[in-house]
Design a protein around this motif. Structure first.
Motif, short mmCIF file in Angstrom:
data_model
loop_
_atom_site.label_atom_id
_atom_site.label_comp_id
_atom_site.label_asym_id
_atom_site.label_seq_id
_atom_site.Cartn_x
_atom_site.Cartn_y
_atom_site.Cartn_z
N TRP A 90 1.13 -3.08 25.90
CA TRP A 90 1.54 -2.05 26.85
C TRP A 90 3.01 -2.26 27.23
O TRP A 90 3.80 -1.41 27.37
N ILE A 111 5.18 -1.06 24.54
CA ILE A 111 5.04 0.68 24.50
C ILE A 111 6.03 0.99 25.33
O ILE A 111 6.94 1.85 25.23
N THR A 130 -0.93 12.75 31.44
CA THR A 130 -2.10 11.76 31.47
C THR A 130 -2.52 11.53 33.01
O THR A 130 -3.59 10.73 33.26
N TRP A 149 0.59 6.93 31.15
CA TRP A 149 0.77 7.20 29.56
C TRP A 149 0.91 5.83 28.89
O TRP A 149 0.51 6.01 27.75
N GLN A 187 -1.40 5.01 25.74
CA GLN A 187 -1.06 4.63 24.49
C GLN A 187 -1.73 3.28 24.14
O GLN A 187 -1.99 2.91 22.67
#
Length: 186
Positions: free
Chosen positions: A31, A34, A59, A78, A82
């Motif tokens: 995460w 990302i 989201t 978000w 992801q």
């Protein structure tokens, strides 16, 4: 590309690699990888709205259509989505204080939650510390953008981490030139 921009780009990449090595992860936490890829996303002044920020909002249950609507929690939701991790689906920063596993101190990649007395708040991913013992948060809606910002540890109400993952409490020391000072949030 101007030479200074090339140097800044190389230094920025070096900083990410240094952080990754100091924390002891062979691979970056999914995460955070990302979230780092979103660095530089910012609000558009005026009537137009950044489509990426609107995507962050998608989201959460509010599904807001303006990039001026507070979006720190939408960004965290978000990013977690992801990464294949269920977030809170809520646009309120305070929704994170009871999510996942609670930590008694910050860990690399944890979500730091700030809830103010008036009910407003902020969430950010904790990715390091500065020599002055402040924490470094990587988050959205930090000075209207996705960036690194400095926070006093005393401002945090909670630190949470996804269930099923093992936190690493070693926070890398980061260079203050990569971190915003006193960035405001809504």
């Amino acid at each position: 590309m101007k030479l200074k921009q090339k140097i800044d780009s190389i230094q920025s990449q070096y900083e990410i690699e240094r952080v990754r090595l100091e924390v002891g992860y062979e691979e970056e936490v999914s995460w955070i990888k990302i979230a780092r890829a979103e660095l530089g996303v910012l609000e558009i002044k005026g009537e137009q709205h950044n489509p990426r920020i609107i995507e962050y909002h998608s989201t959460t249950t509010g599904k807001f259509q303006k990039d001026e609507t507070p979006w720190c929690s939408s960004f965290v939701n978000w990013v977690m989505t992801q990464a294949g991790i269920k977030g809170t689906n809520n646009a309120r920063a305070a929704s994170w204080k009871d999510w996942g596993q609670k930590l008694n101190k910050p860990a690399y990649g944890c979500i730091g939650v700030i809830v103010r007395a008036n009910g407003t708040g902020h969430v950010t991913f904790i990715v390091g510390a500065l020599n002055n013992k402040s924490l470094v948060g990587l988050g959205g809606n930090q000075a209207n953008s996705v960036k690194y910002s400095e926070y006093s540890i005393k401002n945090f109400t909670a630190f949470v981490y996804p269930l099923g993952y093992t936190p690493n409490y070693e926070l890398p020391l980061m260079d203050s030139k990569f971190v915003g000072k006193g960035d405001s949030t809504r």
